[in-house]
Motif scaffolding. Sequence first.
Motif, short mmCIF file in Angstrom:
data_model
loop_
_atom_site.label_atom_id
_atom_site.label_comp_id
_atom_site.label_asym_id
_atom_site.label_seq_id
_atom_site.Cartn_x
_atom_site.Cartn_y
_atom_site.Cartn_z
N ALA A 1 -62.79 38.63 67.62
CA ALA A 1 -62.13 37.42 67.82
C ALA A 1 -62.17 37.12 69.37
O ALA A 1 -62.37 35.99 69.68
CB ALA A 1 -60.70 37.32 67.45
N PHE A 2 -62.11 37.97 70.03
CA PHE A 2 -62.36 37.65 71.55
C PHE A 2 -63.79 37.39 71.90
O PHE A 2 -63.93 36.27 72.91
CB PHE A 2 -61.87 38.92 72.41
CG PHE A 2 -62.54 38.93 73.90
CD1 PHE A 2 -61.82 38.08 74.83
CD2 PHE A 2 -63.59 39.70 74.37
CE1 PHE A 2 -62.25 38.20 76.18
CE2 PHE A 2 -64.06 39.48 75.79
CZ PHE A 2 -63.48 38.77 76.65
N ASN A 3 -64.62 37.93 71.54
CA ASN A 3 -66.26 37.63 71.57
C ASN A 3 -66.35 35.96 71.17
O ASN A 3 -67.32 35.43 71.89
CB ASN A 3 -66.96 38.60 70.73
CG ASN A 3 -67.06 39.72 71.24
OD1 ASN A 3 -67.34 40.68 70.41
ND2 ASN A 3 -66.89 40.05 72.54
N ARG A 4 -65.68 35.64 70.09
CA ARG A 4 -65.79 34.28 69.46
C ARG A 4 -64.76 33.29 70.13
O ARG A 4 -64.91 32.24 69.57
CB ARG A 4 -65.52 34.42 67.99
CG ARG A 4 -66.63 35.38 67.20
CD ARG A 4 -66.62 35.46 66.00
NE ARG A 4 -66.46 34.13 65.30
CZ ARG A 4 -66.15 33.82 64.05
NH1 ARG A 4 -65.48 34.85 63.15
NH2 ARG A 4 -66.25 32.63 63.29
N THR A 5 -64.14 33.68 71.16
CA THR A 5 -63.42 32.55 71.74
C THR A 5 -63.94 32.03 72.84
O THR A 5 -64.61 32.70 73.74
CB THR A 5 -62.00 33.45 71.97
OG1 THR A 5 -61.40 33.86 70.86
CG2 THR A 5 -60.79 32.58 72.61
N LEU A 6 -64.08 30.72 72.80
CA LEU A 6 -64.41 29.92 74.01
C LEU A 6 -64.00 30.05 75.32
O LEU A 6 -62.66 30.14 75.26
CB LEU A 6 -64.52 28.41 73.47
CG LEU A 6 -65.08 27.35 74.39
CD1 LEU A 6 -66.65 27.48 74.21
CD2 LEU A 6 -64.83 25.84 73.92
N PHE A 7 -64.48 30.29 76.18
CA PHE A 7 -64.21 30.44 77.59
C PHE A 7 -64.07 28.95 78.08
O PHE A 7 -65.11 28.35 78.58
CB PHE A 7 -65.02 31.37 78.36
CG PHE A 7 -64.72 31.59 79.78
CD1 PHE A 7 -63.35 31.73 80.22
CD2 PHE A 7 -65.45 31.05 81.05
CE1 PHE A 7 -62.82 31.81 81.57
CE2 PHE A 7 -65.07 31.19 82.21
CZ PHE A 7 -63.67 31.69 82.64
N ASP A 8 -62.77 28.47 78.26
CA ASP A 8 -62.73 27.21 78.41
C ASP A 8 -62.84 26.62 79.84
O ASP A 8 -62.45 25.47 80.33
CB ASP A 8 -61.39 26.55 77.83
CG ASP A 8 -60.26 27.19 78.16
OD1 ASP A 8 -60.33 27.84 79.19
OD2 ASP A 8 -59.31 26.91 77.58
N GLN A 9 -62.95 27.71 80.92
CA GLN A 9 -63.22 27.58 82.00
C GLN A 9 -64.65 27.07 82.42
O GLN A 9 -64.92 26.77 83.59
CB GLN A 9 -62.70 28.70 83.07
CG GLN A 9 -61.31 28.75 82.86
CD GLN A 9 -60.30 27.67 83.49
OE1 GLN A 9 -60.53 26.93 84.40
NE2 GLN A 9 -59.24 27.62 82.58
N ALA A 10 -65.52 27.27 81.54
CA ALA A 10 -66.97 26.87 81.70
C ALA A 10 -67.25 25.60 81.76
O ALA A 10 -66.54 24.57 81.21
CB ALA A 10 -67.67 27.60 80.41
N ALA A 11 -68.48 25.12 82.26
CA ALA A 11 -68.87 23.80 82.30
C ALA A 11 -69.87 23.66 81.17
O ALA A 11 -70.47 24.70 80.88
CB ALA A 11 -69.51 23.58 83.56
N ALA A 12 -70.01 22.50 80.20
CA ALA A 12 -70.85 22.62 79.06
C ALA A 12 -72.20 22.55 79.71
O ALA A 12 -72.69 21.99 80.72
CB ALA A 12 -70.68 21.31 78.37
N MET A 13 -73.20 23.05 78.81
CA MET A 13 -74.49 23.48 79.08
C MET A 13 -75.33 22.68 78.31
O MET A 13 -75.59 23.21 77.16
CB MET A 13 -74.90 24.67 79.08
CG MET A 13 -74.20 25.71 80.43
SD MET A 13 -74.75 27.32 80.40
CE MET A 13 -74.12 27.67 78.70
N PRO A 14 -75.95 21.35 78.59
CA PRO A 14 -76.62 20.64 77.39
C PRO A 14 -77.56 21.32 76.87
O PRO A 14 -78.47 22.02 77.68
CB PRO A 14 -76.92 19.41 78.29
CG PRO A 14 -75.96 19.23 79.36
CD PRO A 14 -75.75 20.64 79.80
N GLY A 15 -77.88 21.39 75.60
CA GLY A 15 -78.80 22.14 74.83
C GLY A 15 -78.93 23.65 74.74
O GLY A 15 -79.57 24.15 74.03
#
Length: 359
Positions: free
Chosen positions: A267-281
């Motif tokens: 579940a941790f592996n699959r949890t979004l790190f929401d401090q990241a910036a989106a990377m298009p593509g």
Amino acid sequence: MKAFALLLALTMGPTWAETWPEPDWPIDNAAFDWQSVDSYAFPERNAGERSGIRTDALLIIRDGRILHERYIAPTTADTAHLTWSVSKSVLATVLGVAQGEGRFQLQDPAARYYPPMQAHPDVRLADLLHWASGLDWQEDYEYAPLKSSVVAMLYTRGRNDMAAYTAARNTAEKPGQRFLYSSGDSNVLAGALRGMLDAGSYADYPWQALFTPLSIESAVWERDGAGNFVGSSYLYLSARDLARIGLLMQRDGRWQGRQLLPASWVAFNRTLFDQAAAMPGEANPGGHWWLNRPMPGSPTPWPDAPTDTYAALGHWGQALYIVPSQKLLIVRYADDRGASYSHNELLKRVLAALAGEGA
């Protein structure tokens, strides 16, 4: 005794009813039209041409059975292919076994297990797993080799001790605040794993913890001059063996009747790190895996795939895709040297073939 056996069968029945690759992957002979998939993944190669989509292996597995498999020479089903940064996600899986054994917690400082990180006492293991150590890092390969931290780590100044090279980097910002993809973070994790284990057990640990329980026989993992695994880059596996790790993850850490990985780790592996910036593509970072979950206010990275799709991804097109809602695994090995390959396009075509939509 009969009553006990019946009770055990009723209790364990759903696990036993699942298909597992023991001793090898079973084949599902259901008829699907793979023409659209193959025409995309395996375009004609011109001798000596380095551009375009260059797939070496494609393996499609649903619910534990092989649906489609194709290789381009010299790669075969038995070839231990260089996985490049897929190694990072496998390292995270090995660490998941260690976490389940009580060897560390995510909030522990990295310096507890890897003393050179005492120069950065606030960096936690969770920060490294999110590629958010805050250390100054430049990941470019071909585009800026003279300024590249990763090239220096793998091939020049840092190759004798890759974790130490990373730990000696300056702090660029507070840890845990921003995603910055770093092979150095992964190699610090490989060094920290060594500090979690009894003396003399490190060299065998990935096999003891993961490869042997999954009956993986092709694994070769290079180590640096200090004896640490090159957790960022230099694991070799056959496509079928990498798919075993995918099946373990798809089934939330279970392997047959054993919970090899804690479900909480998956579940941790699959949890979004929401401090990241989106990377298009590209996909978005989880715990050393890549997710098809959108960042707030941003589009889904692979819009034609379910949002529960996640992956281990590597340089030049290496990929292990996992689609839990479809019980689907896809392994792709490649030698792509350009930017023409699209994760979304391959996933779109595979899903269309499974839906019977054809080309």
